[in-house]
Design a protein around this motif. Sequence first.
Motif, PDB file in Angstrom:
ATOM      1  N   CYS A 143     -14.942  97.688 117.229  1.00 52.41           N
ATOM      2  CA  CYS A 143     -14.764  98.612 116.110  1.00 52.41           C
ATOM      3  C   CYS A 143     -15.236  98.000 114.785  1.00 52.41           C
ATOM      4  N   SER A 146     -18.997  97.493 114.890  1.00 50.61           N
ATOM      5  CA  SER A 146     -19.748  98.730 114.717  1.00 50.61           C
ATOM      6  C   SER A 146     -19.731  99.203 113.267  1.00 50.61           C
ATOM      7  N   MET A 147     -18.584  99.102 112.603  1.00 47.97           N
ATOM      8  CA  MET A 147     -18.513  99.539 111.213  1.00 47.97           C
ATOM      9  C   MET A 147     -19.389  98.678 110.305  1.00 47.97           C
ATOM     10  N   ALA A 150     -22.867  99.891 110.689  1.00 46.52           N
ATOM     11  CA  ALA A 150     -23.125 101.196 110.077  1.00 46.52           C
ATOM     12  C   ALA A 150     -23.066 101.160 108.563  1.00 46.52           C
ATOM     13  N   THR A 320     -22.561 105.036 113.618  1.00 49.79           N
ATOM     14  CA  THR A 320     -21.365 104.755 114.412  1.00 49.79           C
ATOM     15  C   THR A 320     -21.275 105.695 115.612  1.00 49.79           C
ATOM     16  N   ASP A 323     -22.834 104.110 118.521  1.00 46.02           N
ATOM     17  CA  ASP A 323     -21.954 103.156 119.197  1.00 46.02           C
ATOM     18  C   ASP A 323     -20.860 103.850 119.996  1.00 46.02           C
ATOM     19  N   CYS A 324     -20.457 105.047 119.582  1.00 46.30           N
ATOM     20  CA  CYS A 324     -19.511 105.813 120.399  1.00 46.30           C
ATOM     21  C   CYS A 324     -20.131 106.131 121.754  1.00 46.30           C
ATOM     22  N   TRP A 448     -13.184 109.283 117.584  1.00 47.40           N
ATOM     23  CA  TRP A 448     -13.710 108.554 116.429  1.00 47.40           C
ATOM     24  C   TRP A 448     -14.991 109.226 115.925  1.00 47.40           C
ATOM     25  N   GLU A 449     -15.150 109.264 114.617  1.00 52.10           N
ATOM     26  CA  GLU A 449     -16.315 109.889 113.973  1.00 52.10           C
ATOM     27  C   GLU A 449     -16.450 111.354 114.342  1.00 52.10           C
TER      28      GLU A 449
END
Length: 591
Positions: A143, A146-147, A150, A320, A323-324, A448-449
């Motif tokens: 997590c 990934s952030m 991004a 992101t 990445d999900c 998420w997102e």
Amino acid sequence: MSTTHEVFNQAPPLTDFSTADEPALLEALRRFGADRREDAADGPDPRADAAAEVLRLGALAGSREVQELARSVEERPPRLHTHDRYGHRVDEVEFDPAWHRLMATAVEHGLHAAPWAEPRGDAHLLRAAKFYVWTQAEAGHSCPVSMTYAAVPALRAEPGLAAAYEPLLAARAYDFGLRPPLGKAGLVAGMSMTEKQGGSDVRANTTRAVPSPADGGGPYGSGGGGAEPYRITGHKWFTSAPMSDVFLTLARTEEGPTCFLLPRVLPDGTRNGLRLQRLKDKLGNRSNASAEIEYEDALAWRVGPPGRGVRTIVEMVNVTRLDCVLGSAAGMRVGLRQALHHTAHRRAFGATLAEQPLMRNVLADLALESEAATVLGLRLAAALDRARAGDAGEAALRRLGLAAAKFWVCKRGSAHAAEALECLGGNGYVEESGMPRLYREAPLLSLWEGSGNVAALDVLRALTREPGALDAYLAEVDLAAGADRRLDAAVAALRTELAGLAAAGPEDAQLGARGLAERMTLVLQGALLVRHGADAVADAFCASRLGGDWGRTFGTLPSGTDFGAVLRRARTEGAAEAPTGAGGGRVRAAV
């Protein structure tokens, strides 16, 4: 010892394997990166170098040592310390040491923002492949990784800030600790967007930001590079990785929602006004801290134009979301590997489970879902590389394809995890198997997102507001035209549906958005598998997902499926031979 305690008919431990030992992954890495490389005339093939990097990281991810680190961070979740023993406010989160080792490895291998600083034409594809194999070891720490990845495209909306912070976000140095960001060797970034009353509707946020000229100059020296300082006050309902060095956050100015860069520690070494209220007690993702926070007159610097904060973070959201998709594909591969391993060793009714016809159907179906997700995720990563090189068509494909894939692939992750767990029976229901952790983690990537509805509505938005998105999508699937009649029929039906979308009213379009996102993803996956996948995989996928010869659950593939070929491809190359099973082919157990 009493014979009642003799242990037999159990699968051996699955350890010291490579998460990269997967034909679909390595083929996609070579294929999608090949036409974007500069071939070295008198040196090693850079495509082989990329595969070697992924294989090395995959071997590390499957090692006994890293498996132990993953177990440790799951069993020892982060702890919040709001005050020290004397009553001073500290707002710190304590992590198990294994967490820092996992983070350091991810950063050192460039899984965070490193690709933005690399000149190679396949930097994001290579990073996606490495993210895919490493995330299979432990998903929680991905997590903040990934952030950080991004944050860069959003930060570029403010060139002065980007010039100061981007080199540190991309640096391959994990430098944990509360110190001024610009004095560290490397940085980790977080996002702090949603609020209690808003959720995905970030325009409803009430956190306020007011200009603070007295704090002028910016965090990176005199003049501030044009970034304006503000003071922020408000409450955020979800902030993952609250011990990050900097956060991209939204707050409301007089002009509307605006994006800001907010450090935890100010340039003079004092703590910023960021208060951790509590850590969320989550279903899964327990190794990663997620917090409710309050901003109390916190200092931040504006990123992008005032009132355009939502647009500023759109690119970050798209990154992101990639990445999900990759994380969901990684989870599917984990579940599939465990199911293949267990069923190849467990015997029932005179044969291994993997030899039983119905179990072979289930395993093959899980394998199809896994490979389709993996290939699609890597194709979209390649689209990011090509968009960076100026290809507008690839940028449009990425925009629409990611919205659809975020909806469908991430939703399939939960169903896939449940079915894979069931392949292990009661053994899969106990924590020691690792399957409950996988099962709890799977829904996060669909949430998420933007949850399913948000992603499906974003498909409609991309179709109606993004010039060239539909044309780019159709051009991609048309590359497989004529190769499979079921795919051709599905594309024709989808074209008819899309043509009628313009005439549909807003309510009808929304009512059908989920189905449309599902069908668009399946068609794109089918086209990629027909063009690039093994014949048996492409045939079974098109027969089931596109041709309608499929039930409503895994394990309902048609009897004509080449189960042996599908399963041989799904198993790792370093597998141990098991007896030939029903339906042809040789079952091999991953070891």
